[in-house]
Design an enzyme around this catalytic site. Structure first.
Site, PDB file in Angstrom:
ATOM      1  N   CYS A   1     -70.268  -1.881  46.794  1.00 54.92           N
ATOM      2  CA  CYS A   1     -71.031  -0.706  46.937  1.00 54.92           C
ATOM      3  C   CYS A   1     -71.621  -0.523  45.621  1.00 54.92           C
ATOM      4  O   CYS A   1     -72.529   0.443  45.649  1.00 54.92           O
ATOM      5  CB  CYS A   1     -70.299   0.305  47.133  1.00 54.92           C
ATOM      6  SG  CYS A   1     -69.207   0.155  48.782  1.00 54.92           S
TER       7      CYS A   1
ATOM      8  N   HIS B   1     -72.749   7.015  44.431  1.00 54.84           N
ATOM      9  CA  HIS B   1     -72.522   6.195  45.629  1.00 54.84           C
ATOM     10  C   HIS B   1     -72.008   7.148  46.558  1.00 54.84           C
ATOM     11  O   HIS B   1     -70.985   8.190  46.153  1.00 54.84           O
ATOM     12  CB  HIS B   1     -71.410   5.242  45.083  1.00 54.84           C
ATOM     13  CG  HIS B   1     -70.941   4.458  46.412  1.00 54.84           C
ATOM     14  ND1 HIS B   1     -71.650   4.011  47.402  1.00 54.84           N
ATOM     15  CD2 HIS B   1     -69.521   4.171  46.826  1.00 54.84           C
ATOM     16  CE1 HIS B   1     -71.109   3.446  48.447  1.00 54.84           C
ATOM     17  NE2 HIS B   1     -69.762   3.656  48.068  1.00 54.84           N
TER      18      HIS B   1
ATOM     19  N   ASN C   1     -70.703   5.676  54.477  1.00 52.63           N
ATOM     20  CA  ASN C   1     -70.865   4.906  53.449  1.00 52.63           C
ATOM     21  C   ASN C   1     -71.519   3.623  53.454  1.00 52.63           C
ATOM     22  O   ASN C   1     -71.013   2.938  54.673  1.00 52.63           O
ATOM     23  CB  ASN C   1     -69.213   4.861  52.862  1.00 52.63           C
ATOM     24  CG  ASN C   1     -69.517   3.796  51.557  1.00 52.63           C
ATOM     25  OD1 ASN C   1     -70.313   3.312  51.283  1.00 52.63           O
ATOM     26  ND2 ASN C   1     -68.261   3.852  51.176  1.00 52.63           N
TER      27      ASN C   1
HETATM   28  N1  ACO Z   1     -58.182   9.730  62.202  1.00 49.03           N
HETATM   29  C1  ACO Z   1     -57.172  10.627  62.327  1.00 49.03           C
HETATM   30  N2  ACO Z   1     -56.168  10.357  61.454  1.00 49.03           N
HETATM   31  C2  ACO Z   1     -56.180   9.368  60.729  1.00 49.03           C
HETATM   32  C3  ACO Z   1     -57.384   8.689  60.509  1.00 49.03           C
HETATM   33  C4  ACO Z   1     -58.454   8.919  61.399  1.00 49.03           C
HETATM   34  N3  ACO Z   1     -59.482   8.255  61.182  1.00 49.03           N
HETATM   35  N4  ACO Z   1     -56.952   7.490  59.606  1.00 49.03           N
HETATM   36  C5  ACO Z   1     -55.679   8.048  59.094  1.00 49.03           C
HETATM   37  N5  ACO Z   1     -55.223   8.824  59.986  1.00 49.03           N
HETATM   38  C6  ACO Z   1     -53.758   9.313  59.518  1.00 49.03           C
HETATM   39  C7  ACO Z   1     -53.096   8.473  59.006  1.00 49.03           C
HETATM   40  O1  ACO Z   1     -52.444   7.556  60.052  1.00 49.03           O
HETATM   41  C8  ACO Z   1     -51.634   9.298  58.529  1.00 49.03           C
HETATM   42  O2  ACO Z   1     -51.070   9.552  59.318  1.00 49.03           O
HETATM   43  P1  ACO Z   1     -49.229   9.961  59.238  1.00 49.03           P
HETATM   44  O3  ACO Z   1     -49.445  10.926  58.087  1.00 49.03           O
HETATM   45  O4  ACO Z   1     -48.882  10.127  60.412  1.00 49.03           O
HETATM   46  O5  ACO Z   1     -49.036   8.481  58.850  1.00 49.03           O
HETATM   47  C9  ACO Z   1     -52.739  10.489  57.903  1.00 49.03           C
HETATM   48  O6  ACO Z   1     -53.846  10.384  58.886  1.00 49.03           O
HETATM   49  C10 ACO Z   1     -52.808  10.457  56.429  1.00 49.03           C
HETATM   50  O7  ACO Z   1     -53.443   9.469  56.237  1.00 49.03           O
HETATM   51  P2  ACO Z   1     -53.944   9.012  54.811  1.00 49.03           P
HETATM   52  O8  ACO Z   1     -54.323   7.648  54.650  1.00 49.03           O
HETATM   53  O9  ACO Z   1     -52.724   9.373  53.799  1.00 49.03           O
HETATM   54  O10 ACO Z   1     -54.819  10.155  54.538  1.00 49.03           O
HETATM   55  P3  ACO Z   1     -55.722  10.284  53.334  1.00 49.03           P
HETATM   56  O11 ACO Z   1     -55.608  11.839  52.749  1.00 49.03           O
HETATM   57  O12 ACO Z   1     -55.346   9.735  51.902  1.00 49.03           O
HETATM   58  O13 ACO Z   1     -57.204  10.156  53.598  1.00 49.03           O
HETATM   59  C11 ACO Z   1     -58.989   8.438  53.294  1.00 49.03           C
HETATM   60  C12 ACO Z   1     -57.586   8.663  53.779  1.00 49.03           C
HETATM   61  C13 ACO Z   1     -60.166   9.611  53.924  1.00 49.03           C
HETATM   62  C14 ACO Z   1     -59.413   7.116  53.814  1.00 49.03           C
HETATM   63  C15 ACO Z   1     -58.906   8.620  51.606  1.00 49.03           C
HETATM   64  O14 ACO Z   1     -57.744   7.964  51.212  1.00 49.03           O
HETATM   65  C16 ACO Z   1     -60.240   8.358  51.010  1.00 49.03           C
HETATM   66  O15 ACO Z   1     -61.067   8.955  51.103  1.00 49.03           O
HETATM   67  N6  ACO Z   1     -59.909   7.214  50.418  1.00 49.03           N
HETATM   68  C17 ACO Z   1     -61.288   6.808  49.560  1.00 49.03           C
HETATM   69  C18 ACO Z   1     -61.664   5.565  50.299  1.00 49.03           C
HETATM   70  C19 ACO Z   1     -63.099   5.116  50.430  1.00 49.03           C
HETATM   71  O16 ACO Z   1     -64.099   6.077  50.311  1.00 49.03           O
HETATM   72  N7  ACO Z   1     -63.412   4.013  50.658  1.00 49.03           N
HETATM   73  C20 ACO Z   1     -64.816   3.692  50.528  1.00 49.03           C
HETATM   74  C21 ACO Z   1     -65.008   2.452  50.363  1.00 49.03           C
HETATM   75  S1  ACO Z   1     -64.694   2.219  48.674  1.00 49.03           S
HETATM   76  C22 ACO Z   1     -66.044   2.625  47.810  1.00 49.03           C
HETATM   77  O17 ACO Z   1     -66.902   2.729  48.498  1.00 49.03           O
HETATM   78  C23 ACO Z   1     -65.790   2.629  46.453  1.00 49.03           C
END
Ligand code: ACO
Length: 320
Positions: free
Chosen positions: A113, A247, A277
């Site tokens: 990215c 980004h 993204n």
């Molecule tokens: N839809 C519904 N529920 C979901 C989904 C989805 N798409 N994905 C995960 N869940 C559920 C999980 O199973 C979990 O359920 P549980 O509590 O029953 O186990 C619950 O939602 C919470 O999951 P978490 O992973 O803890 O959610 P979190 O609040 O951390 O959010 C997210 C996840 C959005 C991915 C967050 O961690 C994030 O934004 N991280 C950054 C990732 C990113 O932007 N990556 C891009 C690439 S990196 C870059 O570009 C630098």
């Protein structure tokens, strides 16, 4: 000629737009969860027959048209991409052939990215050292092809697209400074582990693996640190910055970074809700959109910044 300066921008999003509601028919998710956690409402996906070079070509042609220059006048082509058309030749060479350029330096940069920020920084150094006069710098991805569409924790986050700019040697600023970093110790937080050998995929699969909350924290830390570094280097106060172009990973990462920097959201370019993204394409896409809609004006001071798998991160400070 002490500076490199952007003289044209361009971008392209594939026609097919997939809303969260449509995505929810493919995988167990829902609009409310995706919007609340990421701010993303839709993403564009490339058609099966499209390649990353196809997307890059349209973005590049638009940037060349705005720059009022032909592909033959370009002497450096750099493409930031994680999803090249082939193992080799580079997507930059394929793009060069498509544009009808012969003889320019051409290569890809793999910084995920941060790919466009890395590519822009390298192009700036080629121009500042006199090794190139006019560079075409592109970020292009078909990220949808390295997603497991059954993994809801990753597939909802990404989209496809391309952005480009033409950079020219100039007496007036121009890019003021670039700041690139990486720390491979964090490679396990975000990766696509598979590699091709003996004609087959080895060492795991070809899908994105991500430790979401760790990535989130890492991204906010380095995105704010690198802006502080860039401001200090140029002895600029944050009030001197007209636009921050981060980004576009996730709206919560963008707002948390802006908050930590005490930077008003009104001065942050945000495209993630309608694009997701797009990895290396996200910053040049956001730049082009804000140039074309008139928010970014000549003479303004911009900070572009990226973070991606590796981990890699960086920033570019420029007078537009
Ligand atoms: N839809 C519904 N529920 C979901 C989904 C989805 N798409 N994905 C995960 N869940 C559920 C999980 O199973 C979990 O359920 P549980 O509590 O029953 O186990 C619950 O939602 C919470 O999951 P978490 O992973 O803890 O959610 P979190 O609040 O951390 O959010 C997210 C996840 C959005 C991915 C967050 O961690 C994030 O934004 N991280 C950054 C990732 C990113 O932007 N990556 C891009 C690439 S990196 C870059 O570009 C630098």
């Amino acid at each position: 000629m002490n500076y490199s300066r952007i003289i044209g921008t361009g971008s392209y999003l594939p026609e097919r737009k997939v809303t969260n509601a449509e995505l929810a028919t493919w995988v167990e998710t829902n609009d409310e969860w995706i919007v609340e956690r990421t701010g993303i409402r839709a993403r564009h996906l490339a058609a099966p027959e499209q390649t990353t070079c196809d997307l890059a070509t349209i973005a590049a042609q638009r940037a060349l048209a705005m720059a009022n220059c032909t592909a033959k006048e370009i002497d450096l082509i750099i493409v930031g991409t994680t999803t090249p058309d082939m193992i080799y030749p580079s997507t930059a060479c394929l793009l060069q052939a498509r544009l009808g350029n012969h003889g320019a330096t051409a290569f890809d940069v793999q910084a995920v990215c941060s790919g466009f920020i890395y590519a822009l920084s390298i192009a700036d150094k080629f121009i500042k050292t006199g090794s190139a006069k006019r560079a075409l710098v592109v970020g292009a991805e078909i990220y949808s092809r390295i997603l497991d569409w059954k993994d809801r924790s990753t597939c909802v986050l990404f989209g496809d697209g391309a952005g480009a700019c033409v950079l020219e040697a100039s007496d007036t600023p121009g890019i003021l400074s670039t700041h690139l970093h990486a720390d491979g110790a964090y490679h396990h937080l975000l990766n696509v582990p598979g590699t091709v050998a003996q004609g087959r995929l080895q060492n795991g699969d070809g899908f994105t693996k991500m430790q979401g909350s760790e990535v989130f924290k890492f991204a906010v830390n380095v995105l704010s640190e690198v802006v502080e570094e860039a401001l200090a280097y140029n002895q600029l106060d944050r009030t001197a910055i007209d636009w921050l172009i981060p980004h576009q990973a996730n709206i919560r990462i963008i707002t948390a970074t802006a908050k930590r920097l005490k930077f008003p959201m009104e001065k942050v370019i945000v495209t993630v809700p309608e694009q997701g993204n797009t990895s290396a394409a996200s910053v040049p896409l956001a730049l082009d959109i804000a140039v074309r809609d008139g928010r970014i004006q000549r003479g303004q001071t911009l900070i572009l910044e990226g973070v991606g798998g590796g981990f890699t991160w960086g920033a570019v400070v420029m007078r537009y």
